[in-house]
Each structure stands twice: as structure tokens, then as C-alpha cells.
Design an enzyme around this catalytic site. Sequence first.
Site, PDB file in Angstrom:
ATOM      1  N   LEU A 128      29.592 -42.070 -20.593  1.00 29.33           N
ATOM      2  CA  LEU A 128      30.780 -41.261 -21.147  1.00 29.33           C
ATOM      3  C   LEU A 128      32.017 -42.377 -21.007  1.00 29.33           C
ATOM      4  CD1 LEU A 128      30.802 -37.851 -21.147  1.00 29.33           C
ATOM      5  CD2 LEU A 128      29.913 -39.313 -22.682  1.00 29.33           C
ATOM      6  N   HIS A 188      35.742 -46.530 -23.294  1.00 31.85           N
ATOM      7  CA  HIS A 188      36.205 -45.210 -24.246  1.00 31.85           C
ATOM      8  C   HIS A 188      36.926 -44.390 -23.078  1.00 31.85           C
ATOM      9  CE1 HIS A 188      35.266 -41.555 -26.181  1.00 31.85           C
ATOM     10  NE2 HIS A 188      34.748 -42.111 -27.118  1.00 31.85           N
ATOM     11  N   PRO A 189      37.902 -43.627 -23.638  1.00 31.03           N
ATOM     12  CA  PRO A 189      38.974 -42.937 -23.010  1.00 31.03           C
ATOM     13  C   PRO A 189      38.563 -41.622 -22.594  1.00 31.03           C
ATOM     14  CG  PRO A 189      39.204 -42.746 -25.434  1.00 31.03           C
ATOM     15  CD  PRO A 189      38.071 -43.550 -25.154  1.00 31.03           C
ATOM     16  N   CYS A 190      37.404 -41.040 -22.822  1.00 32.94           N
ATOM     17  CA  CYS A 190      37.160 -39.435 -22.228  1.00 32.94           C
ATOM     18  C   CYS A 190      37.416 -39.577 -20.814  1.00 32.94           C
ATOM     19  CB  CYS A 190      35.926 -39.133 -22.618  1.00 32.94           C
ATOM     20  SG  CYS A 190      34.530 -40.202 -23.438  1.00 32.94           S
ATOM     21  N   ARG A 191      37.140 -40.199 -20.008  1.00 33.68           N
ATOM     22  CA  ARG A 191      37.253 -40.324 -18.424  1.00 33.68           C
ATOM     23  C   ARG A 191      38.898 -40.487 -17.985  1.00 33.68           C
ATOM     24  NH1 ARG A 191      31.941 -40.211 -15.762  1.00 33.68           N
ATOM     25  NH2 ARG A 191      30.864 -38.816 -16.986  1.00 33.68           N
TER      26      ARG A 191
END
Lengths: 720, 256
Positions: free
Chosen positions: B169, B188-191
Site C-alpha cells: 500500500l 501512494h498516499p494511503c500510509r
Amino acid sequence: MASDTSEAGTSAADLKLQFAPFSSALEAGFWHQLTQKKLNDYRLDESPKCIRGYYYNGDPVGLPTRLTLEFSAFDVDGPTPARCCPAIGTLYNTNTLDAFKTIDKKSLLEKEAKEIWDAIQSGAALKDQSILSRFILLTFADLKKYHFYYWFCFPALCFSEGIKIVQQPSVLEQVFSAKQIAALQEIYDGLCSKRETTAIPYFLLKYTDDTVQMAPLEDWDTFLTDTKKVTVGVYDPCTLSQHPGWPLRNLLVLLAYRWGSKVDTVEVLCFRDRTLQGSRSIQHSVVFQVKLPELSVNSACPKSVGWEKNPKGAMGPRMVNLSECMDPKRLAESSVDLNLKLMRWRLVPSLDLDKVVSTKCLLLGAGTLGCNVARTLMGWGVRHITFVDNAKISYSNPVRQPLYEFEDCLGGGKSKAMAAVDRLSKIFPGVNAEGHNMSIPMPGHPVNFSQATLSQAQRDVEQLEKLISEHDVVFLLMDTRESRWLPTVIAASKRKLVVNAALGFDTFVVMRHGLKKPSVSQTVSAAADSSPSCSSASSSSSTPASAETSVPGSSLFSNIPGHKLGCYFCNDVVAPGDSTRDRTLDQQCTVSRPGLAMIAGALAVEMMVSILQHTEGGYAVASSSDDRMNEPPTSLGLVPHQIRGFLSRFDNVLPASLAFDKCTACSPIVLDHYEREGFQFLSKVFNSSHSFLEDLTGLTLLHQETQAAEIWDMSDDESI
Amino acid sequence: MSLCLLDEENFHQCCQLLLQQSDELRDGWSWEPIQGTEEGYLRKTALRSVIIDASIKWDQEVSRSDSETHTSCDSGPDQQKQCALAAPSDADIIAGDIDENDEDDGVCAVSAGSSQVLQYEYHIVYSCSYSSPVLYFRACTLEGRSLSLEEVWSSVHPNFRLQLQHSPLNTITQQEHPLLGQPFFMLHPCRTEEFMRPVLQAAQDQHRTVNYILTWLSVVGPLVGLDIPLQYSVQLHHAAPSQTDTPDALLHSLSS
């Protein structure tokens, strides 16, 4: 001779100044912009165009000395990035590769060199010093293949005897005190802000132990009163400690032409100005002295050099292939794949896309079902799709069959199989689609009218056998029941996965056929191909198979493994024949609610994908409606045997049923006859009434028994 | 609003602050407005000399995909083969009219070396969905050929690569640039919220001010070769005491 010159070269190198050439650097945007210009503005116009690049003196050590062209290169009056020097160039974009090859490079260079020389003589170069760093770019854009040929030239005028070094290059901090360096930096920044710029290509310098003075190059006469010691500064893009970059070259010619008679030795400051980790330094600039060669006022234009070497170090052009990032077809392919990969990203990480994408699908029927199946397969990224259909597109088709248009119906109508292929390629050029305009022979539809019809039927059978062999999954999407018989038999014999979809008025069935285990003859024949006992081996294989089907009792509808599942014909107690008479709902054709084909077509593909995701593929145990609450067998969920839909109730059920040992298509006796007798057996089926298959499989006997039982039941009732 | 999210107004203010510092440090960041909108992004270009790790993906990908697609001549045997097929016949013909024996002795020999120079372009874009900044980037060779996702992966430092690939992720992926509509790579910015939380929490406990963008960039930038000079933080801390009364707007404040 050769060794002589090389030796002379090395000994002279100690004395003669050598320059680091520019390396061309292009950003991806440059090629995009050139493509746009070529298509919209230049078209066939080959005349030279003005373009703009820039160079930078702040690179860390190790990077090549670059002249960079961005997408903004065509906007000649646009801004230059901060602290960079602009360079103006001439673009020659040829229309053909041949013109690119044959254009006279030498005269291009000489023409440009002459202009620089004229500007030096007239004094124009002193006013606009960017003339000294002009360049040529020769290009040919092959916009069919997205191959770009290009060759840069950075024209430099040469002194015939070279330039003698008087004092070897040293780093500025060895020549200047810290105080002088600080003063130099300050006065350079001051001159920049005074001239409202962030970089100055050339300047003059005077310094003492305590002070540093700076003036623009054009102020030579007023600034340099004492010509014994002359120091010129050059904004230097090179990072080598022993060599200056290219921009100094033409400046020295300018100096020699204008002041060569007055000045003997020139001190050069190669001004380098970098910021690393937030701290700025100019200490690493390089200082050296050269003897300024003489150039008489009347001399002709000096010799010039400057074509860039290619990456192999040879005089030649470069080529870059941008089809991957510019060809719309390639872009479509990669974004289709990317879109699918996003499924794996979070929703179904264990999805095996390669298995789906690489599956070869044979679509028998290119009507309402065929069109919808093909579109859903494309959505899954399936590349290999083959259509078989013998019909032409009629006026009623396009509204329900999404691969066809009104135009396709004109003039008697195009062949469906061919038109479907054309449309798929238009939708997605990356597809590998093929069409076959052919009929599939059917039981009860005789082929023995003449020798011609018989041999045509034989050819059709052979073609169908070949197609089924070449594909991984066979979709049965025809509009009659009997046309599904032959492919069912062939695919069962060849152990190919079959997905079958059939429509009623508001009901449908989507099912996978049971996938028989490899027969003994198939596994053994490889080892003992010529064995005379081959036929006995195949007959012995049929015995356990029929024994197995008769065993299950309690587990009749649950946990049926894939090899025991039935086919489309297993639930029938009549053989397929001419279906002009109505039969059950899912045997009717053409008259169905319009949404039904889309639903069934989509489900057929989704069922295939779920089967492919199962580790056992076509041998997967059939999921039933009862399994809806259980742990699914694949990352995508259930793998049912059948989906039966009832649009009136908006309801689907997932029944599973066993293979029927008296099936008219997949029973061992039918497969055995087909495998042993081939077309001879098939033609008997085509030419006879349905009683032939019913007699063969024992259905006739079953009918008689059932009738007897019914009579028995009746009499039983009567007795009550 | 969670204390670890960044709203759009604060995003713009953090960007302004970063730009001021970048100007002082000559770090090359600029603000690129999108014409006709209030939106925009921070942009920086950089050159990196990358040693190509031939043992991984890169070569396999190249040889598996259409070998005609790569022409950069100094990376991998496949590509050298490609050059040998495509360019030289043309080169031989064309070079004919240039007098190579008229040797230019004013040129110094420059060795190409085993590394490849790549041009990187970094964008910092605000994501409404994640209420956080997102790092977009693309890279091309000096010939102007854009790098594929596989090539980008192979240019990531092996240590980071393992780290990234083991957390699906928080990884590099190809996406359309939300403002430009061109294909870009992104982290990806989800974390983002997850790793920003402890930093912001600690800063709050110590009553320090933190530029959200700068802190975030110092975590994600190095993964893709974007180094953030330490100078940024040194400056910030020098400036901090006098800025304690700065409105929340200027520095991302945790009490908001």
C-alpha cells in the site's frame, strides 16, 4: 604514421587547451512538442526553425556537460530556468529519413559557423553574446513508428594551431583568498540583479588582494585600461577540473579577433556556481591562462567543428524509440493492463491476471450473446478472441448486438464473424481477433444431399476440430440447441473447458460443461501410440467412468467435482434434432428480453474467469446456492456449475448436476464412437433422426421403462 | 478534522513557506499554477546519475517486452544489441560527409562511465481524498525516452525497494497526473497519515512548529532520489523561536 600523430597529440595536450563538448539532453516533452508542431504547424515545411535550449553551471561533479531542450524549446522568447544561460538553435526537421541522411551536414555547420564569424566581425556577437553558443538540431520524426532520429551540432570556430596553455588550470580557492571569493560572488550577484537576470554568460574581471571588479564583456574598452593582464569570466557548464566547457571556445575567437593584437595572454575564470545541501559554493571554479592566438582582421572564416558523437563515440546521429510512451496503440494496451492491475492493488491481491489475459477464447456464435461475451472478455484484457458464425448482419441486429452498426447491414449485410473482428480491432487495436464465416453441422440436419454437401460438412468438422484444439475455452453462444451438439462432443473429447450460455424469453442458463478426466487412451497413447491394444485401452477407460457416475447417491447435488459435472445435454431425455418445434424455455431462440443477453453474456465470462482462478480450473468442485455463506474457493468467490436466471423474479439460482451416463453428447459411448469412427459417425448423426442417438445411448430403452413405470403408477393410483 | 490531516489552505501555506526556503537555499522548487484555476503544484527537476542494477527486473523486463522499445545504448546488453541493429547503418551512411580525419584536437576525452544519467521531474500535488500531499514524478533518459514503471523500480535503491515492495500500500504506481492528465508515477498516499502522526504528535508535545510538507517530503522524497537538504530544518529551527506567534496558517499547527 598513426603512432607518430598520436604521440605528438599527447605531448601537445600538455600545452594545448582542450574543451569538454556539450552532450545533448532532451526531455520527453520536447519530442511530444515536436510531434505536435510537425502535425499541426510544420507539416511538410522543411525550412529551418528557431529553437531554444539552455545550459547550467551548477551541476555536481560527474554529470556530463549538457545543453538541454525542454517542451518549451519551441517558444523562443519564453523564460529560461533560473540561473541558466539560454542558447539559441536552428532546427532542421526533414520530411524523410532519406533527406535526414543526405542533407549536407558539412555545409550546415559551415553556414552556422559563418554566421557566428560574421557576428564576431560586425560586433553583433558582443552585443548579443548568445550568438557564441548557437547550435543546430537536425531531426527526422517517424510518426508511424514513433522513432526520432536526431543529430546535434555545437559549432565552434577553431584556431589552426590550437590554444597554448600558459598556466595550467587550478581550482579558484587555490588562486583566490576566501575574501576574494566572497567579493567575487557578491559582485557577480550584483551584476545579475543590475541586469535583471540570474546568469551572465561572459564577463570581465579585475581584482587586487582586497577588491574584485566586474564588468560586462561589451565594456572592454572602458573597463580594461591595462591590457597586460586581462581576466575574462565565462559561465561554465563543465564540471571537469582540467577543462573548460564549450562556451569558452567561440569567446576566445571573438577575443582574438577584436583584441588579439593588443593582448598576449588571457586569464580565464571558468565560473561554476553550485549549491549542494543548501550551501552555495564557487570555490571549485577553475582558473588558467592561455596565449591568445592571433587572427588577422582580414582572415577568412576559421575552420569549424561541432557535430556531436553518438553514444558509441562515432560521428553519427542518434535514434530514440518512443513508441512505448507515444504510440496511442501501445498506450491503450498499457492502460488496459494497468486498469486491471488496479484490481490486484487492493481488492483482489491474489488475482492471477496473466492466466486470464493469456486465455485463448473461441466464440461459437457472434450474435447477441457473442457480442456481449466478446466485450466482457476485452474488459478482462483477454487478447485472443476467435469468432465462428455463418450469418450476415441484418437490420434488426445492431440494436441488440453491440459490435454492429446500421452501416454493417447495408448491401445484404456483412458477415458477422468478420465484422465482429473489425470492430474489436477498432475498440482495442491490441486485440488478436480472428473470424471464421462457417456453419457448424447439426444433428437432424442432413448433409448427404450430394457429395459436395458431404465433403463441405467434413471440412467444417475438421475446421471446428482444429479451432477447438487451438483454443483454451470454448463458448457456446448459438441460437439453436442442436448446433451446440457437435462442439460439445469435440470439446469433451479434447478435454477443453466449455462455457455455455442459452436464453429463453426471460430465463437463461450459463453453465460450464463437466471437464472429463484425461482418458487412458489420451495419457497412454503418447507412450504407446502404435500399440494395437489402443482401442481396448479406450474401452476400458469408459468402464470406470460409467461406474463412477452410477455411484453417487447421497451427494447428488453437493460437492460434485468438475469431472463428474454434466453438460448442456445431460439433463435431456431427448436427443437434439431439428428444433422448429418449441421445447423448454432455454431452448427457444431469439425472442428474449433485451437485457438478458447482456446479463448472460457477462456471467458467462465472469464464470470463466472464476474457473481460471481456481487452482483446479475446470476440475473445481461445483459451488451451489448453499455455498453462498461459506468460505469461497477462489479469490473471486464461487465456481458454480450452472447459473439459472429468472428475470421475472430478478433471481438467480446455482444448481449443479451430474453427468448423465446416457447423455447424447458427453456420455462415454458417444465419445467412444466419435473417437473411433470420426466423421463417419458424425455424418450418421447429422443424417439420421434423433432416434439414432437415443438408441445408441440407451435413451430409447429408458423411455420404454419410464412409460412402463407411468402405467404402473397409474394402475397404482387406480387401485386407491 | 484529525490532527494529522492537512487541509488545502494549510497545504498552500506550507508550500509558500517551502518556496521561500527553497529560494534561499537555491533548491530549485517552483510553484506552477494551473491556468484558470486556483490550483497548482510544486515542481522541481533534478538530474541523477543512476547505476543500473542489471541483476534485477530491468533487464528481464526489457528482454521480455518488445526489444525494440528501448534504445538507450549504455544500459544492458539487450539495448546494445538493439543499437547495433538500428543506428549504425544509418550512422555509417550519414557520417560520410563529415571529415572525421580533420581531427578536432580541441576536444577532451570524456568517458561515459557505467552509470546512466536520468532527468527527474517531481511534483507535489494536494489530494483532497487523502487530505495530504502526494508526490508525483516522472523520469526520462537524456534522449528524452520516459522510463517505464519497471525501470523506475530498478532505479530505486535496493534497500528501499525491498521495503517498498513488502508493503503493497505504500508503493510506486503509475497514475494520471490529477492536474495535467499525463501519465506520472506516484507514491501512494494511503500510509501518509500513519507515518506523519508520531512526528506531529511529538512536535505538539514539545510545542514545536512543523512544516507538514517539509517533514513529509523528507520521508518520501529519498525513496525516489529526491534529497531534502538538512538546511531546511536548520533554518526552520533558527526561525522557530521568533515565530511562536505566527498564526497557525503559516506553519501547520497541531492545535487547529
